[in-house]
Design a protein around this motif. Sequence first.
Motif, PDB file in Angstrom:
ATOM      1  N   TYR A 132       1.476   5.034   8.876  1.00 61.58           N
ATOM      2  CA  TYR A 132       2.663   4.399   9.454  1.00 61.58           C
ATOM      3  C   TYR A 132       3.929   5.027   8.876  1.00 61.58           C
ATOM      4  N   TYR A 133       3.895   5.287   7.572  1.00 54.53           N
ATOM      5  CA  TYR A 133       4.910   6.134   6.946  1.00 54.53           C
ATOM      6  C   TYR A 133       4.268   6.905   5.815  1.00 54.53           C
ATOM      7  N   ASP A 134       4.989   7.723   5.139  1.00 51.62           N
ATOM      8  CA  ASP A 134       4.516   8.736   4.194  1.00 51.62           C
ATOM      9  C   ASP A 134       3.345   8.277   3.311  1.00 51.62           C
ATOM     10  N   VAL A 135       2.188   8.855   3.558  1.00 54.58           N
ATOM     11  CA  VAL A 135       0.992   8.516   2.797  1.00 54.58           C
ATOM     12  C   VAL A 135       1.131   8.963   1.342  1.00 54.58           C
ATOM     13  N   LYS A 136       1.809  10.090   1.107  1.00 56.18           N
ATOM     14  CA  LYS A 136       2.020  10.557  -0.275  1.00 56.18           C
ATOM     15  C   LYS A 136       2.785   9.516  -1.082  1.00 56.18           C
ATOM     16  N   GLY A 188      -1.426  -4.780   1.761  1.00 55.72           N
ATOM     17  CA  GLY A 188      -0.324  -3.824   1.893  1.00 55.72           C
ATOM     18  C   GLY A 188       0.308  -3.519   0.555  1.00 55.72           C
ATOM     19  N   SER A 189      -0.499  -3.476  -0.486  1.00 53.44           N
ATOM     20  CA  SER A 189       0.025  -3.324  -1.849  1.00 53.44           C
ATOM     21  C   SER A 189       0.703  -1.979  -2.110  1.00 53.44           C
ATOM     22  N   SER A 190       0.502  -1.008  -1.241  1.00 57.87           N
ATOM     23  CA  SER A 190       1.150   0.294  -1.425  1.00 57.87           C
ATOM     24  C   SER A 190       2.400   0.455  -0.572  1.00 57.87           C
ATOM     25  N   GLY A 191       2.691  -0.536   0.242  1.00 59.02           N
ATOM     26  CA  GLY A 191       3.915  -0.519   1.037  1.00 59.02           C
ATOM     27  C   GLY A 191       5.102  -0.954   0.191  1.00 59.02           C
ATOM     28  N   PHE A 192       6.264  -0.953   0.773  1.00 53.64           N
ATOM     29  CA  PHE A 192       7.483  -1.257   0.020  1.00 53.64           C
ATOM     30  C   PHE A 192       7.452  -2.660  -0.599  1.00 53.64           C
ATOM     31  N   ILE A 193       7.266  -3.665   0.215  1.00 52.62           N
ATOM     32  CA  ILE A 193       7.287  -5.050  -0.287  1.00 52.62           C
ATOM     33  C   ILE A 193       6.083  -5.323  -1.177  1.00 52.62           C
ATOM     34  N   GLY A 194       4.900  -4.904  -0.717  1.00 52.90           N
ATOM     35  CA  GLY A 194       3.682  -5.143  -1.491  1.00 52.90           C
ATOM     36  C   GLY A 194       3.719  -4.490  -2.857  1.00 52.90           C
ATOM     37  N   PHE A 195       4.248  -3.280  -2.925  1.00 56.88           N
ATOM     38  CA  PHE A 195       4.340  -2.569  -4.198  1.00 56.88           C
ATOM     39  C   PHE A 195       5.248  -3.306  -5.173  1.00 56.88           C
TER      40      PHE A 195
END
Length: 68
Positions: free
Chosen positions: A36-40, A7-14
């Motif tokens: 799940y949420y904004d792909v951009k 999940g490196s592109s999600g909030f916590i993972g990033f």
Amino acid sequence: MKILITGSSGFIGFHLSKLLLNKKYQVIGIDNLNKYYDVKLKKKRNSILKEYKNYIFYKSDIKKKKNL
């Protein structure tokens, strides 16, 4: 040391990836970039992480064991 973050592109993972990259760890990020949420937003975060030489990214779903 290599660290795998799912999940490196999600909030916590990033934010965790960025923290570790700044501390000179090698980070291997996995994310399926789902809707799940904004792909951009996820792609933008991933492009920021890709600027680090110590970051490797795999677009994959960890539920698909064959891909791992």
